[in-house]
Enzyme design. Structure first.
Site, mmCIF file in Angstrom:
data_model
loop_
_atom_site.group_PDB
_atom_site.id
_atom_site.type_symbol
_atom_site.label_atom_id
_atom_site.label_comp_id
_atom_site.label_asym_id
_atom_site.label_seq_id
_atom_site.Cartn_x
_atom_site.Cartn_y
_atom_site.Cartn_z
ATOM 1 N N LYS A 1 15.209 -92.206 -37.295
ATOM 2 C CA LYS A 1 15.151 -90.811 -36.846
ATOM 3 C C LYS A 1 14.164 -90.011 -37.686
ATOM 4 C CE LYS A 1 19.918 -90.914 -35.165
ATOM 5 N NZ LYS A 1 21.272 -90.308 -35.234
ATOM 6 N N ARG B 1 13.266 -92.839 -32.717
ATOM 7 C CA ARG B 1 13.813 -92.128 -31.557
ATOM 8 C C ARG B 1 13.148 -90.769 -31.387
ATOM 9 N NH1 ARG B 1 20.242 -93.718 -31.316
ATOM 10 N NH2 ARG B 1 19.974 -95.989 -31.439
ATOM 11 N N ARG C 1 19.490 -91.096 -21.551
ATOM 12 C CA ARG C 1 18.999 -90.060 -22.463
ATOM 13 C C ARG C 1 17.493 -89.900 -22.319
ATOM 14 N NH1 ARG C 1 20.439 -91.690 -28.169
ATOM 15 N NH2 ARG C 1 22.520 -90.966 -27.586
ATOM 16 N N CYS D 1 30.011 -83.382 -30.779
ATOM 17 C CA CYS D 1 29.451 -84.528 -30.059
ATOM 18 C C CYS D 1 30.166 -84.722 -28.723
ATOM 19 C CB CYS D 1 29.551 -85.788 -30.911
ATOM 20 S SG CYS D 1 31.237 -86.426 -31.070
ATOM 21 N N LYS E 1 18.353 -98.052 -35.784
ATOM 22 C CA LYS E 1 17.707 -96.842 -35.275
ATOM 23 C C LYS E 1 16.990 -96.100 -36.398
ATOM 24 C CE LYS E 1 22.150 -94.414 -35.619
ATOM 25 N NZ LYS E 1 23.222 -93.776 -34.842
ATOM 26 N N CYS F 1 27.262 -87.973 -35.274
ATOM 27 C CA CYS F 1 26.209 -87.509 -34.367
ATOM 28 C C CYS F 1 26.035 -85.989 -34.370
ATOM 29 C CB CYS F 1 26.490 -88.002 -32.949
ATOM 30 S SG CYS F 1 26.310 -89.788 -32.763
ATOM 31 N N CYS G 1 32.128 -91.954 -24.587
ATOM 32 C CA CYS G 1 31.536 -92.625 -25.751
ATOM 33 C C CYS G 1 32.443 -93.755 -26.210
ATOM 34 C CB CYS G 1 31.311 -91.641 -26.885
ATOM 35 S SG CYS G 1 30.619 -92.430 -28.362
ATOM 36 N N CYS H 1 34.211 -89.500 -33.969
ATOM 37 C CA CYS H 1 34.277 -90.707 -34.795
ATOM 38 C C CYS H 1 33.434 -90.467 -36.043
ATOM 39 C CB CYS H 1 33.783 -91.928 -34.018
ATOM 40 S SG CYS H 1 31.989 -92.108 -33.974
#
Length: 580
Positions: free
Chosen positions: A220, A148, A79, A439, A218, A488, A445, A484
């Site tokens: 954001k 991120r 990414r 996503c 993470k 995302c 994934c 899931c």
């Protein structure tokens, strides 16, 4: 030394891996030199910080081994971190080259204004990351327990507002980037000569912001405008809403504690929209970002990764407690938020003037999936456009692409290059398809339970027919799908959300809003893929019959409430075509 490095609480295993990693090195360097197709489990956690995930293509797995399990088909997702989604034509072309030469031939525009390559083999990983750095982009901190990619409205208006928030996105991304030399040693060092490329790396063996264990999870960040929340600011750990007076930004209302990831089996997890915290001046914006990160570093939960996001700390402690800690770390009190808040969302699709005599064109890329086949050639169209017109490129949070700096005389040429490759112009796309995202999901994934981006076009085909039949095809509402519950594609605050729950089955959410300021609720659970649209049809019928003036579909569902929606969804409740 941070509280996280001195705590006596029982830490999750990942905390131990980070602590012993020597600032994200682990044994990645040694493993890169081995003739194997994958890394060990400890290095998998560290690779994320470098911008890559090890994945297993479930459709490419080999035959069963003696243990009865099929042999995994390992490859890597890489990414790129692209603050505010701003890049050049040359940088996009380079990603297309990587996609075709060493990837699985599909390039993904992400929901956070980045690009993802899939199918990269371990033997090509170092070369891939180096080539991305060679075009003056980076994968460092595109993933991992750090801040991120920083999002911001990417529209190229030549005004006093957009360039300011886009620069702030870059400044925050650079300020909060890890300082470790590990990234430059591992990926930019010439393995033949040992010459290291250390541009951007710190010579000091410490992380002044993160410490040696980095963040609990993470983090954001996004920057929005009150009249344009195209980045879904309230779904972020840290958000800035620009406060504009007389066409000038005077500061930002800071929101904290958003996040959408959920583990359905764990009631302690839930989606949450951010809380309004304080107003900051333009000069305070970057230092406050650092202070917020440091408070999460020192007080965020490290014993349970399911509850390690900032949203849980703020939910438990309260935004006033959190603000007091931010003020303590920053060194002075902060002002209260102004009344400014999100009131609109512009996806920047289609033609618009930039303000300098040139134009930009928002090109809708369905679910951000760039591929070529016999019917549609997304990559070929991008190659044509970037080679011939060389526009500046902007990536949107809705997985689409903006071509910038188009001269008036070249507008028709751009359209013809798109049509030449069998692709629809943005103005030819239905509203429901235009406002949908999905996503990556299967097959790569590792968290995915169901399909998402590959089946969403078929779902849109069916939904378009129903909406056209009911005369609702001009309505604006968001539809988002994930494979899931991790969210995302931000399904929990959209008008309609489809969330993978079991093989081939989804949880259906309704009642969110295109503005991104309200969470939806579960309408029905475990609905088979082929029944998603028929499940919603009775609600569309009632929406047409009983909506208030100018009421959106999400607002209608929120007003009606679950009990009424369920009553309407019984077969006897739906109006007959004649009655409509």
């Amino acid at each position: 030394m941070s509280q996280a490095e001195t705590t006596t609480e029982k830490l999750s295993p990942v905390e131990g891996i980070k602590s012993a990693s020597r600032y994200l090195r682990g044994t990645i360097g040694e493993e890169l030199g081995k003739d194997s197709d994958h890394f060990g489990k400890d290095d998998l956690q560290l690779l994320k910080f470098h911008g890559t995930y090890q994945q297993d293509d479930r459709e490419a797995r080999g035959a069963a081994t003696e243990s009865g399990k099929s042999e995994k088909a390992y490859s890597f997702m890489v990414r790129s971190r692209i603050p505010a989604g701003i890049m050049t034509s040359q940088q996009l072309l380079a990603h297309l080259d990587l996609c075709d030469e060493i990837g699985n031939t599909t390039l993904k525009v992400t929901t956070r204004q980045g690009l993802q390559l899939h199918g990269i083999l371990k033997s090509d990983l170092r070369g891939c990351i180096k080539r991305i750095n060679d075009i003056h982009l980076s994968t460092l901190s595109a993933c991992g327990d750090v801040n991120r990619n920083v999002m911001a409205c990417p529209a190229p208006y030549r005004d006093n507002v957009r360039p300011v928030i886009q620069q702030l996105a870059y400044d925050i991304a650079m300020h909060l980037a890890p300082r470790t030399k590990a990234y430059y040693e591992l990926w930019l060092e010439d393995p033949e000569t040992g010459v290291k490329t250390l541009e951007g790396g710190s010579d000091e063996e410490f992380e002044p912001i993160y410490g040696k264990v980095y963040l609990p999870r993470k983090f954001k960040t996004a920057i929005a405008l009150a009249d344009d929340n195209c980045v879904d600011v309230y779904t972020n750990c840290l958000g800035y809403i620009a406060v504009v007076r007389d066409r000038q930004i005077i500061g930002y209302n800071v929101v904290v504690g958003g996040g959408l990831g959920v583990t359905p089996s764990a009631k302690k997890t839930f989606p949450r929209l951010a809380s309004r915290m304080a107003f900051v001046t333009k000069e305070q914006a970057v230092p406050i970002a650092e202070a917020v990160v440091k408070v999460q570093r020192d007080f965020g939960y490290r014993d349970d990764r399911k509850r390690a996001r900032l949203k849980y700390l703020i939910h438990d402690k309260g935004v006033e407690w959190f603000r007091s800690k931010v003020e303590e770390y920053y060194g002075s009190p902060l002002a209260d938020c102004t009344e400014d808040d999100v009131v609109e969302h512009n996806d920047h699709i289609g033609w618009d003037e930039q303000g300098d005599g040139r134009w930009f064109y928002g090109f809708n890329v369905e679910n951000g999936r760039l591929y070529d086949n016999e019917n549609r050639a997304w990559k070929a169209a991008l190659r044509d456009i970037c080679t011939e017109l060389q526009p500046e490129i902007r990536l949107t949070a809705h997985q689409s692409i903006i071509f910038c700096n188009i001269e008036e005389k070249d507008k028709s040429r751009l359209a013809s290059l798109i049509k030449k490759r069998g692709l629809p112009l943005s103005e030819e796309i239905s509203n429901v398809r235009r406002w949908s995202i999905a996503c990556v999901a299967l097959p790569t994934c590792g968290l995915s339970i169901t399909e998402s981006e590959r089946v969403m076009p078929d779902v849109m085909d069916e939904m378009e027919k129903v909406l056209l039949e009911l005369g609702l095809d001009k309505e604006l509402f968001t539809v988002r799908m994930t494979g899931c519950p991790n969210g995302c594609a931000r399904p929990y605050n959209s008008d309609i959300g489809f969330v993978g729950k079991a093989k081939g089955k989804y949880t259906v959410f309704v009642g969110g809003t295109r503005l991104g300021t309200r969470l939806g609720f579960i309408f029905k659970d475990l609905i088979p893929l082929e029944q998603l649209v028929t499940t919603l049809r009775p609600l569309f019928v009632k929406f047409k019959e009983e909506r208030l003036e100018s009421e959106s579909f999400g607002d209608f569902c929120a007003r009606a409430g679950l009990e009424q929606l369920l009553a309407w969804s019984t077969p006897a409740a739906e109006s007959t075509p004649a009655a409509e």
